[in-house]
Design a protein around this motif. Sequence first.
Motif, PDB file in Angstrom:
ATOM      1  N   ASP A  35      10.519  67.990  35.842  1.00 25.71           N
ATOM      2  CA  ASP A  35      10.447  69.322  36.429  1.00 25.71           C
ATOM      3  C   ASP A  35       9.768  70.243  35.420  1.00 25.71           C
ATOM      4  O   ASP A  35       9.750  69.968  34.220  1.00 25.71           O
ATOM      5  CB  ASP A  35      11.862  69.832  36.741  1.00 25.71           C
ATOM      6  CG  ASP A  35      11.886  71.051  37.656  1.00 25.71           C
ATOM      7  OD1 ASP A  35      10.824  71.429  38.190  1.00 25.71           O
ATOM      8  OD2 ASP A  35      12.975  71.623  37.831  1.00 25.71           O
ATOM      9  N   ALA A  36       9.207  71.321  35.931  1.00 30.59           N
ATOM     10  CA  ALA A  36       8.586  72.333  35.078  1.00 30.59           C
ATOM     11  C   ALA A  36       8.687  73.677  35.784  1.00 30.59           C
ATOM     12  O   ALA A  36       8.708  73.737  37.016  1.00 30.59           O
ATOM     13  CB  ALA A  36       7.132  71.982  34.794  1.00 30.59           C
ATOM     14  N   ALA A  37       8.758  74.729  34.997  1.00 27.53           N
ATOM     15  CA  ALA A  37       8.858  76.073  35.560  1.00 27.53           C
ATOM     16  C   ALA A  37       8.436  77.072  34.495  1.00 27.53           C
ATOM     17  O   ALA A  37       8.325  76.733  33.319  1.00 27.53           O
ATOM     18  CB  ALA A  37      10.289  76.362  36.004  1.00 27.53           C
ATOM     19  N   TYR A  38       8.206  78.294  34.940  1.00 27.73           N
ATOM     20  CA  TYR A  38       8.044  79.375  33.982  1.00 27.73           C
ATOM     21  C   TYR A  38       8.675  80.642  34.542  1.00 27.73           C
ATOM     22  O   TYR A  38       8.878  80.782  35.741  1.00 27.73           O
ATOM     23  CB  TYR A  38       6.591  79.605  33.572  1.00 27.73           C
ATOM     24  CG  TYR A  38       5.667  80.176  34.630  1.00 27.73           C
ATOM     25  CD1 TYR A  38       5.572  81.551  34.846  1.00 27.73           C
ATOM     26  CD2 TYR A  38       4.859  79.342  35.387  1.00 27.73           C
ATOM     27  CE1 TYR A  38       4.717  82.069  35.805  1.00 27.73           C
ATOM     28  CE2 TYR A  38       3.993  79.845  36.344  1.00 27.73           C
ATOM     29  CZ  TYR A  38       3.921  81.214  36.540  1.00 27.73           C
ATOM     30  OH  TYR A  38       3.075  81.722  37.485  1.00 27.73           O
ATOM     31  N   VAL A  39       8.998  81.550  33.640  1.00 28.04           N
ATOM     32  CA  VAL A  39       9.562  82.843  33.999  1.00 28.04           C
ATOM     33  C   VAL A  39       8.827  83.901  33.180  1.00 28.04           C
ATOM     34  O   VAL A  39       8.441  83.646  32.036  1.00 28.04           O
ATOM     35  CB  VAL A  39      11.094  82.887  33.748  1.00 28.04           C
ATOM     36  CG1 VAL A  39      11.436  82.711  32.293  1.00 28.04           C
ATOM     37  CG2 VAL A  39      11.715  84.157  34.293  1.00 28.04           C
ATOM     38  N   PHE A  40       8.587  85.046  33.784  1.00 29.04           N
ATOM     39  CA  PHE A  40       7.943  86.140  33.077  1.00 29.04           C
ATOM     40  C   PHE A  40       8.575  87.446  33.535  1.00 29.04           C
ATOM     41  O   PHE A  40       9.212  87.508  34.575  1.00 29.04           O
ATOM     42  CB  PHE A  40       6.426  86.161  33.336  1.00 29.04           C
ATOM     43  CG  PHE A  40       6.057  86.474  34.762  1.00 29.04           C
ATOM     44  CD1 PHE A  40       5.714  87.751  35.141  1.00 29.04           C
ATOM     45  CD2 PHE A  40       6.067  85.477  35.732  1.00 29.04           C
ATOM     46  CE1 PHE A  40       5.376  88.040  36.461  1.00 29.04           C
ATOM     47  CE2 PHE A  40       5.731  85.749  37.048  1.00 29.04           C
ATOM     48  CZ  PHE A  40       5.388  87.033  37.419  1.00 29.04           C
ATOM     49  N   LYS A  41       8.394  88.478  32.737  1.00 25.16           N
ATOM     50  CA  LYS A  41       8.888  89.805  33.133  1.00 25.16           C
ATOM     51  C   LYS A  41       7.741  90.565  33.762  1.00 25.16           C
ATOM     52  O   LYS A  41       6.672  90.701  33.174  1.00 25.16           O
ATOM     53  CB  LYS A  41       9.431  90.556  31.934  1.00 25.16           C
ATOM     54  CG  LYS A  41      10.855  90.163  31.627  1.00 25.16           C
ATOM     55  CD  LYS A  41      11.607  91.312  31.019  1.00 25.16           C
ATOM     56  CE  LYS A  41      13.051  90.913  30.842  1.00 25.16           C
ATOM     57  NZ  LYS A  41      13.710  91.749  29.868  1.00 25.16           N
ATOM     58  N   ASP A  42       7.974  91.063  34.973  1.00 23.39           N
ATOM     59  CA  ASP A  42       6.938  91.830  35.669  1.00 23.39           C
ATOM     60  C   ASP A  42       6.847  93.248  35.108  1.00 23.39           C
ATOM     61  O   ASP A  42       7.546  93.601  34.153  1.00 23.39           O
ATOM     62  CB  ASP A  42       7.158  91.826  37.180  1.00 23.39           C
ATOM     63  CG  ASP A  42       8.429  92.544  37.619  1.00 23.39           C
ATOM     64  OD1 ASP A  42       9.039  93.276  36.815  1.00 23.39           O
ATOM     65  OD2 ASP A  42       8.810  92.375  38.792  1.00 23.39           O
ATOM     66  N   ASP A  43       5.986  94.064  35.692  1.00 22.89           N
ATOM     67  CA  ASP A  43       5.760  95.433  35.214  1.00 22.89           C
ATOM     68  C   ASP A  43       7.014  96.295  35.247  1.00 22.89           C
ATOM     69  O   ASP A  43       7.111  97.287  34.518  1.00 22.89           O
ATOM     70  CB  ASP A  43       4.661  96.112  36.041  1.00 22.89           C
ATOM     71  CG  ASP A  43       3.324  95.427  35.867  1.00 22.89           C
ATOM     72  OD1 ASP A  43       3.127  94.774  34.818  1.00 22.89           O
ATOM     73  OD2 ASP A  43       2.479  95.530  36.781  1.00 22.89           O
ATOM     74  N   LYS A  44       7.952  95.947  36.112  1.00 22.54           N
ATOM     75  CA  LYS A  44       9.193  96.717  36.226  1.00 22.54           C
ATOM     76  C   LYS A  44      10.309  96.164  35.338  1.00 22.54           C
ATOM     77  O   LYS A  44      11.447  96.604  35.405  1.00 22.54           O
ATOM     78  CB  LYS A  44       9.649  96.749  37.684  1.00 22.54           C
ATOM     79  CG  LYS A  44       8.674  97.462  38.593  1.00 22.54           C
ATOM     80  CD  LYS A  44       9.124  97.434  40.021  1.00 22.54           C
ATOM     81  CE  LYS A  44       8.072  98.119  40.894  1.00 22.54           C
ATOM     82  NZ  LYS A  44       8.374  98.015  42.309  1.00 22.54           N
ATOM     83  N   GLY A  45       9.990  95.114  34.557  1.00 17.47           N
ATOM     84  CA  GLY A  45      10.979  94.532  33.667  1.00 17.47           C
ATOM     85  C   GLY A  45      11.892  93.521  34.326  1.00 17.47           C
ATOM     86  O   GLY A  45      12.871  93.085  33.736  1.00 17.47           O
ATOM     87  N   LYS A  46      11.560  93.113  35.552  1.00 23.03           N
ATOM     88  CA  LYS A  46      12.382  92.152  36.270  1.00 23.03           C
ATOM     89  C   LYS A  46      11.843  90.733  36.048  1.00 23.03           C
ATOM     90  O   LYS A  46      10.656  90.491  36.186  1.00 23.03           O
ATOM     91  CB  LYS A  46      12.374  92.488  37.764  1.00 23.03           C
ATOM     92  CG  LYS A  46      13.284  91.604  38.572  1.00 23.03           C
ATOM     93  CD  LYS A  46      13.375  92.054  40.009  1.00 23.03           C
ATOM     94  CE  LYS A  46      14.323  91.100  40.735  1.00 23.03           C
ATOM     95  NZ  LYS A  46      14.507  91.445  42.114  1.00 23.03           N
ATOM     96  N   PRO A  47      12.727  89.782  35.711  1.00 28.37           N
ATOM     97  CA  PRO A  47      12.277  88.404  35.534  1.00 28.37           C
ATOM     98  C   PRO A  47      11.821  87.795  36.866  1.00 28.37           C
ATOM     99  O   PRO A  47      12.492  87.937  37.884  1.00 28.37           O
ATOM    100  CB  PRO A  47      13.510  87.664  35.011  1.00 28.37           C
ATOM    101  CG  PRO A  47      14.461  88.727  34.578  1.00 28.37           C
ATOM    102  CD  PRO A  47      14.134  89.946  35.372  1.00 28.37           C
ATOM    103  N   ARG A  48      10.674  87.147  36.837  1.00 30.10           N
ATOM    104  CA  ARG A  48      10.128  86.449  38.006  1.00 30.10           C
ATOM    105  C   ARG A  48       9.991  84.978  37.657  1.00 30.10           C
ATOM    106  O   ARG A  48       9.405  84.623  36.635  1.00 30.10           O
ATOM    107  CB  ARG A  48       8.764  87.014  38.398  1.00 30.10           C
ATOM    108  CG  ARG A  48       8.769  88.469  38.767  1.00 30.10           C
ATOM    109  CD  ARG A  48       9.459  88.651  40.084  1.00 30.10           C
ATOM    110  NE  ARG A  48       9.476  90.072  40.429  1.00 30.10           N
ATOM    111  CZ  ARG A  48      10.008  90.532  41.512  1.00 30.10           C
ATOM    112  NH1 ARG A  48      10.578  89.726  42.375  1.00 30.10           N
ATOM    113  NH2 ARG A  48       9.998  91.818  41.758  1.00 30.10           N
ATOM    114  N   VAL A  49      10.512  84.111  38.516  1.00 32.84           N
ATOM    115  CA  VAL A  49      10.544  82.673  38.261  1.00 32.84           C
ATOM    116  C   VAL A  49       9.538  81.965  39.147  1.00 32.84           C
ATOM    117  O   VAL A  49       9.425  82.254  40.341  1.00 32.84           O
ATOM    118  CB  VAL A  49      11.966  82.107  38.528  1.00 32.84           C
ATOM    119  CG1 VAL A  49      11.998  80.610  38.319  1.00 32.84           C
ATOM    120  CG2 VAL A  49      12.999  82.810  37.658  1.00 32.84           C
TER     121      VAL A  49
END
Length: 161
Positions: A35-49
């Motif tokens: 499995d593989a995934a990534y998460v980042f923080k969007d412009d509003k500071g919310k984590p997006r998976v």
Amino acid sequence: MTHLVVLGVADKETAERALDIAGDLSQQELLQLEDAAYVFKDDKGKPRVHQTLNTTGVGAAGGALWGTLIGLLFLNPLLGLAVGAASGAVAGRLTDIGINDDLIKQIGGQLDQGRAAVFLLARSATVDRVVEAFRPLNPAVIQTNLSKENEEDLVRELQPS
């Protein structure tokens, strides 16, 4: 045994490149991904998976197959297909296999604005070739389930030359 490696990278685009690299390594049979995934923080500071393993789609496909077979038994394959796909999708959505979703969300919540983390769950790897492929991304090791010695080696090997 599967090994989990979580790498911190500069941004979402770098995380996407990391998944592309992992896919290429997998095709070359240098990395056997579970499995593989990534998460980042969007412009509003919310984590997006972003996850590569879609359990909803897999569940829907399996449910559709079983629903069609059951529908054939009761002489109504279309109804069986619809009911099977819906129940399979729900079951797939509720199934957590691969990388733990809570771990992804937890690490995502700790990221600095604009940063990203890449999660790789692998059965086996040709370590020197994998490290060589990821080194240009300048990743930082956030977490692993490797032995302390192997984790220290990985951190050292990922340092830019």
